[in-house]
Motif scaffolding. Structure first.
Motif, PDB file in Angstrom:
ATOM      1  N   MET A   1       0.846  -1.204   0.000  1.00  0.00           N
ATOM      2  CA  MET A   1       0.000   0.000   0.000  1.00  0.00           C
ATOM      3  C   MET A   1       0.875   1.245   0.000  1.00  0.00           C
ATOM      4  O   MET A   1       1.750   1.375   0.849  1.00  0.00           O
ATOM      5  N   SER A   2       0.684   2.117  -0.942  1.00  0.00           N
ATOM      6  CA  SER A   2       1.531   3.322  -0.989  1.00  0.00           C
ATOM      7  C   SER A   2       0.863   4.448  -0.210  1.00  0.00           C
ATOM      8  O   SER A   2      -0.350   4.529  -0.119  1.00  0.00           O
ATOM      9  N   ARG A   3       1.726   5.292   0.340  1.00  0.00           N
ATOM     10  CA  ARG A   3       1.233   6.440   1.102  1.00  0.00           C
ATOM     11  C   ARG A   3       1.191   7.651   0.189  1.00  0.00           C
ATOM     12  O   ARG A   3       2.225   8.221  -0.125  1.00  0.00           O
ATOM     13  N   ARG A   4       0.048   8.002  -0.267  1.00  0.00           N
ATOM     14  CA  ARG A   4      -0.060   9.171  -1.150  1.00  0.00           C
ATOM     15  C   ARG A   4      -0.564  10.354  -0.338  1.00  0.00           C
ATOM     16  O   ARG A   4      -1.377  10.197   0.553  1.00  0.00           O
ATOM     17  N   GLU A   5      -0.084  11.530  -0.745  1.00  0.00           N
ATOM     18  CA  GLU A   5      -0.575  12.734  -0.063  1.00  0.00           C
ATOM     19  C   GLU A   5      -1.939  13.108  -0.646  1.00  0.00           C
ATOM     20  O   GLU A   5      -2.117  13.135  -1.858  1.00  0.00           O
ATOM     21  N   LEU A   6      -2.876  13.327   0.232  1.00  0.00           N
ATOM     22  CA  LEU A   6      -4.227  13.634  -0.212  1.00  0.00           C
ATOM     23  C   LEU A   6      -4.494  15.123  -0.012  1.00  0.00           C
ATOM     24  O   LEU A   6      -4.235  15.657   1.063  1.00  0.00           O
ATOM     25  N   HIS A   7      -4.983  15.795  -1.044  1.00  0.00           N
ATOM     26  CA  HIS A   7      -5.239  17.238  -0.940  1.00  0.00           C
ATOM     27  C   HIS A   7      -6.730  17.529  -0.881  1.00  0.00           C
ATOM     28  O   HIS A   7      -7.487  16.955  -1.657  1.00  0.00           O
ATOM     29  N   PRO A   8      -7.150  18.432  -0.002  1.00  0.00           N
ATOM     30  CA  PRO A   8      -8.554  18.862  -0.028  1.00  0.00           C
ATOM     31  C   PRO A   8      -8.794  19.774  -1.227  1.00  0.00           C
ATOM     32  O   PRO A   8      -7.864  20.120  -1.949  1.00  0.00           O
ATOM     33  N   ARG A   9     -10.040  20.193  -1.421  1.00  0.00           N
ATOM     34  CA  ARG A   9     -10.348  21.017  -2.586  1.00  0.00           C
ATOM     35  C   ARG A   9      -9.606  22.362  -2.528  1.00  0.00           C
ATOM     36  O   ARG A   9      -9.135  22.780  -1.476  1.00  0.00           O
ATOM     37  N   ALA A  10      -9.516  23.006  -3.689  1.00  0.00           N
ATOM     38  CA  ALA A  10      -8.737  24.240  -3.820  1.00  0.00           C
ATOM     39  C   ALA A  10      -9.199  25.282  -2.801  1.00  0.00           C
ATOM     40  O   ALA A  10     -10.391  25.404  -2.532  1.00  0.00           O
ATOM     41  N   GLY A  11      -8.255  26.016  -2.260  1.00  0.00           N
ATOM     42  CA  GLY A  11      -8.597  27.089  -1.327  1.00  0.00           C
ATOM     43  C   GLY A  11      -8.492  26.671   0.132  1.00  0.00           C
ATOM     44  O   GLY A  11      -8.423  27.516   1.021  1.00  0.00           O
ATOM     45  N   TYR A  12      -8.470  25.341   0.386  1.00  0.00           N
ATOM     46  CA  TYR A  12      -8.478  24.910   1.789  1.00  0.00           C
ATOM     47  C   TYR A  12      -7.174  25.222   2.512  1.00  0.00           C
ATOM     48  O   TYR A  12      -7.152  25.334   3.734  1.00  0.00           O
ATOM     49  N   GLU A  13      -6.071  25.370   1.753  1.00  0.00           N
ATOM     50  CA  GLU A  13      -4.807  25.722   2.436  1.00  0.00           C
ATOM     51  C   GLU A  13      -4.900  27.125   3.040  1.00  0.00           C
ATOM     52  O   GLU A  13      -4.122  27.467   3.933  1.00  0.00           O
ATOM     53  N   GLN A  14      -5.852  27.926   2.582  1.00  0.00           N
ATOM     54  CA  GLN A  14      -5.992  29.283   3.139  1.00  0.00           C
ATOM     55  C   GLN A  14      -6.966  29.343   4.314  1.00  0.00           C
ATOM     56  O   GLN A  14      -7.140  30.382   4.922  1.00  0.00           O
ATOM     57  N   ILE A  15      -7.619  28.224   4.616  1.00  0.00           N
ATOM     58  CA  ILE A  15      -8.551  28.206   5.751  1.00  0.00           C
ATOM     59  C   ILE A  15      -7.781  27.763   6.985  1.00  0.00           C
ATOM     60  O   ILE A  15      -7.101  26.733   6.971  1.00  0.00           O
ATOM     61  N   ARG A  16      -7.876  28.558   8.033  1.00  0.00           N
ATOM     62  CA  ARG A  16      -7.253  28.154   9.286  1.00  0.00           C
ATOM     63  C   ARG A  16      -8.321  27.691  10.267  1.00  0.00           C
ATOM     64  O   ARG A  16      -9.434  28.199  10.260  1.00  0.00           O
ATOM     65  N   LEU A  17      -7.990  26.704  11.092  1.00  0.00           N
ATOM     66  CA  LEU A  17      -8.950  26.292  12.115  1.00  0.00           C
ATOM     67  C   LEU A  17      -9.181  27.469  13.051  1.00  0.00           C
ATOM     68  O   LEU A  17      -8.259  28.238  13.333  1.00  0.00           O
ATOM     69  N   TYR A  18     -10.405  27.608  13.517  1.00  0.00           N
ATOM     70  CA  TYR A  18     -10.774  28.734  14.375  1.00  0.00           C
ATOM     71  C   TYR A  18     -10.014  28.621  15.696  1.00  0.00           C
ATOM     72  O   TYR A  18     -10.072  27.594  16.371  1.00  0.00           O
ATOM     73  N   ALA A  19      -9.283  29.664  16.055  1.00  0.00           N
ATOM     74  CA  ALA A  19      -8.487  29.650  17.286  1.00  0.00           C
ATOM     75  C   ALA A  19      -8.543  31.018  17.945  1.00  0.00           C
ATOM     76  O   ALA A  19      -7.584  31.782  17.920  1.00  0.00           O
ATOM     77  N   PRO A  20      -9.706  31.345  18.542  1.00  0.00           N
ATOM     78  CA  PRO A  20      -9.879  32.701  19.080  1.00  0.00           C
ATOM     79  C   PRO A  20      -9.045  32.984  20.319  1.00  0.00           C
ATOM     80  O   PRO A  20      -8.831  34.132  20.656  1.00  0.00           O
ATOM     81  N   GLY A  21      -8.561  31.953  20.993  1.00  0.00           N
ATOM     82  CA  GLY A  21      -7.770  32.185  22.205  1.00  0.00           C
ATOM     83  C   GLY A  21      -7.540  30.866  22.899  1.00  0.00           C
ATOM     84  O   GLY A  21      -7.943  29.820  22.406  1.00  0.00           O
ATOM     85  N   PRO A  22      -6.858  30.899  24.057  1.00  0.00           N
ATOM     86  CA  PRO A  22      -6.567  29.643  24.759  1.00  0.00           C
ATOM     87  C   PRO A  22      -7.857  28.940  25.192  1.00  0.00           C
ATOM     88  O   PRO A  22      -8.802  29.577  25.649  1.00  0.00           O
ATOM     89  N   GLU A  23      -7.867  27.610  24.974  1.00  0.00           N
ATOM     90  CA  GLU A  23      -9.046  26.822  25.362  1.00  0.00           C
ATOM     91  C   GLU A  23      -8.872  26.314  26.787  1.00  0.00           C
ATOM     92  O   GLU A  23      -8.561  25.149  27.010  1.00  0.00           O
TER      93      GLU A  23
END
Ligand SMILES: *Cc1c(COP(=O)(O)O)cnc(C)c1O
Length: 360
Positions: A1-23
């Motif tokens: 089984m080969s390990r291929r890099e999987l990419h999400p749809r275009a534009g997702y590299e510019q989305i950051r997970l929401y991180a408003p402050g320390p949890e």
């Protein structure tokens, strides 16, 4: 089984997970604009009374009972209501239903930070338009953005003020695509855009039970729009979006709990004005607010928030904001956003602020 890099749809590299402050837990948490008085006791009782049978089965498909209660609350017909998993769960499917990949979504800057991410999740391109120096929306600027979808937030998060009805009306009048008016803080403001929804087939007002109603943990939001718009958003959001427990608590909060909600909202407005005066006495310059929080441009806000957090007090700090006003130019684009809470809590925050500003 080969390990291929999987990419999400275009534009997702510019989305950051929401991180408003320390949890983490703070003694005093004024960072997220929720109801610091708690939730209506009637809603708590409804959660406790939820039966095993009700929770074992699926909730209603599209929140029929909740739609009827929300329609009554807003003075519209139930076919003009769409519910969702928080108002986030209405905003995001609305963009999916009414925007094509490659379309632009115009929004004021600064505004609710998730809107750019919701646009990108659906292949749309966010087009930020700086607010005017008085924090009103720049109507000609928004109209010139060539956007398929226009997002407005009134009262605006994080600046706190309601947008002028003139500017909003002009944008609605001259836009053919969807105009969203995010009214997450409607209960603290004097005016709303419901008349614009009644008169126009392309306006969506979104609201939430996360702020004034005190139910953020349950994730309940809704939209108000022409029936065809509401129905298209329902297709995009899918069935069963609001859980049975959330539906039960929301029904109690809108019914027997509503007097509690309205009284706390009035109290929050009173505390907001009193806190604003106290901040001015400390030499700070809170912007006029129609919400349950104050926006305070101040140089070094990020460091100040970090020092407050060492004292167990969480407020939201912003840096790198567009210098749209004199106050934001002076502060270098830094600002605090402080939720209001019962007055004794605000007095503790004032004490801490006074000491921290003094130590500078
Ligand atoms: C808090 C907030 C929301 C999100 O609310 P949920 O209903 O909890 O998803 C949406 N818009 C604005 C402007 C907010 O401040």
């Amino acid at each position: 089984m080969s390990r291929r890099e999987l990419h999400p749809r275009a534009g997702y590299e510019q989305i950051r997970l929401y991180a408003p402050g320390p949890e983490r837990e703070f003694t005093i948490d004024l960072s997220d604009n929720t109801n610091r008085w708690g939730m209506p006791p009637e809603a708590m009782a409804a959660l406790r009374d939820a039966t095993s049978n009700a929770l074992t089965r699926y909730p209603s498909l599209y929140g029929g009972r909740l739609k009827a209660l929300l329609a009554d609350y807003c003075g519209v017909t139930p076919d003009m209501i769409v519910t969702g998993t928080g108002s986030d769960g209405v905003l995001e499917p609305a963009i999916r239903a009414f925007g094509e990949p490659g379309d632009r979504l115009a929004h004021p800057d600064p505004t609710f930070v998730m809107i750019g991410a919701f646009a990108r999740m659906n292949g749309l391109i966010p087009a930020p338009v700086p607010l005017r120096p008085d924090y009103d929306v720049d109507a000609p600027g928004m109209l010139a953005a060539g956007a398929r979808i226009v997002y407005l937030c009134s009262p605006n998060n994080p600046t706190g003020g309601a947008l002028s009805p003139n500017s909003v009306g002009r944008i609605v009048g001259e836009t053919t695509g969807l105009v969203i008016v995010d009214e997450a803080y409607a209960e603290f403001a004097a005016a709303d855009a419901l008349d614009l929804v009644r008169a126009n087939g392309h306006v969506l007002v979104t609201r939430t039970l996360s702020k004034a109603f005190g139910l953020a943990g349950l994730r309940i939001g809704y939209g108000i729009a022409a029936p065809a718009v509401a129905s298209a958003i329902e297709k995009a959001r899918g069935p069963y979006a609001v859980s049975a427990a959330a539906e039960a608590a929301a029904a109690a909060a809108l019914g027997p709990g509503r007097a509690w909600v309205e009284a706390r909202a009035r109290e929050a407005v009173g505390v907001r004005e009193r806190f604003a005066s106290a901040l001015r006495r400390l030499g700070l310059e809170p912007a006029p607010s129609d919400a349950n929080f104050l926006f305070v441009p101040v140089r070094g806000a990020i460091g100040l928030a970090a020092r407050l957090s060492e004292r167990g007090i969480a407020v939201r700090a912003f840096g790198g904001l567009s210098p749209v006003s004199d106050a934001l130019r002076t502060s270098g684009g830094e600002a605090l956003r402080i939720n209001v809470a019962p007055w004794p809590t605000m007095e503790q925050v004032l004490d801490a602020l006074q000491q921290e500003l003094h130590d500078d």
